[in-house]
Design an enzyme around this catalytic site. Structure first.
Site, PDB file in Angstrom:
ATOM      1  CG  ASN A  84     -10.290   8.026  -0.706  1.00 10.39           C
ATOM      2  OD1 ASN A  84     -11.417   7.653  -0.983  1.00 10.39           O
ATOM      3  ND2 ASN A  84     -10.061   8.928   0.232  1.00 10.39           N
ATOM      4  CB  VAL A  92      -4.555   3.002  -3.663  1.00 12.91           C
ATOM      5  CG1 VAL A  92      -5.780   2.812  -2.769  1.00 12.91           C
ATOM      6  CG2 VAL A  92      -4.919   2.737  -5.125  1.00 12.91           C
ATOM      7  CB  CYS A  93      -5.603   6.418   0.580  1.00 14.67           C
ATOM      8  SG  CYS A  93      -5.504   6.856   2.320  1.00 14.67           S
ATOM      9  CG  MET A  94      -0.144   2.876   1.293  1.00 15.85           C
ATOM     10  SD  MET A  94      -0.518   1.330   0.418  1.00 15.85           S
ATOM     11  CE  MET A  94      -0.210   0.115   1.701  1.00 15.85           C
ATOM     12  CB  VAL A  96      -7.839   2.045   1.520  1.00 21.69           C
ATOM     13  CG1 VAL A  96      -8.826   1.003   1.005  1.00 21.69           C
ATOM     14  CG2 VAL A  96      -8.390   3.454   1.346  1.00 21.69           C
TER      15      VAL A  96
END
Length: 211
Positions: A84, A92-94, A96
């Site tokens: 991720n 970072v995968c938003m 999340v």
């Protein structure tokens, strides 16, 4: 450092941002802050009991004008292997943060809760690093072995020379998989094929160095 000019046009939001930055500093996180508080670089240690334990990463936090109503943008400056987290950009995968973020959270929550949980529970079904996701779906054991390999190459607080890495069985493989192949962030419809090629541990099939 010059007097801070807060990255917002709202006095109320400005006081909130100043409070949250000070709280982060008081919590013991080694942090560098821009004069306008638009960007913070924070020293983040991998959570205990995970494959990331022992690693140290520099994490950048970009503050939006709408903070705290909008979640900050978080990216790893130090390379990290995680499904991720984009390996090239460190973003970072938003999803999340967007799904969990509320105005009641602050910067300390990011480093005390959000990022530790992200590293403890990688989600290969919503990937930014598709190769990392493919290997995790195929074999969690092999995925964590490669997490440790990447950590030792990039995120150790004390630099290890290549000879030290070889002695610990962490040399780059020269057979069916190179580290650059694993760390590629390119989307690939053949994830299952890629995962099938990742069945050997990192040290398997490596050429002997120094012969």
């Amino acid at each position: 450092m010059a007097k801070a000019v807060v990255n917002t046009t709202s006095p109320l939001a400005g006081r909130r941002l100043l409070r949250d930055v000070n709280r982060l500093l008081a919590s013991g996180y080694r942090t560098t802050v821009d004069d306008d508080m638009a960007n913070l670089d924070v020293r983040f240690e991998g959570p205990l009991g995970t494959a990331y334990e022992g690693g140290v990463w520099t994490v950048n936090v970009a503050m939006p004008l709408e903070y705290p109503l909008m979640a900050p943008r978080v990216r790893f400056f130090t390379k990290i292997l995680h499904p991720n987290i984009d390996f090239t950009t460190g973003l970072v995968c938003m999803n999340v943060f967007k799904q969990a973020w509320s105005a009641s959270y602050d910067l300390v929550n990011i480093f005390d809760t959000f990022l530790p949980q992200l590293l403890r529970h990688p989600n290969p079904h919503d990937p930014l690093n598709h190769q990392a996701a493919a290997i995790m779906k195929h074999s969690e054991k092999l995925f964590y072995e490669h997490v440790v390999l990447c950590l030792r190459m990039y995120a150790l607080p004390v630099f290890l020379a290549p000879s030290d890495l070889v002695e610990e069985g962490l040399e780059k493989r020269s057979s069916d998989l190179s580290l650059s192949d694993l760390l590629s962030d390119e989307d690939d419809d053949g994830d299952d094929d890629n995962a099938a090629a990742l069945t050997a541990p990192p040290s398997a099939g490596a050429d002997q160095v120094g012969d």
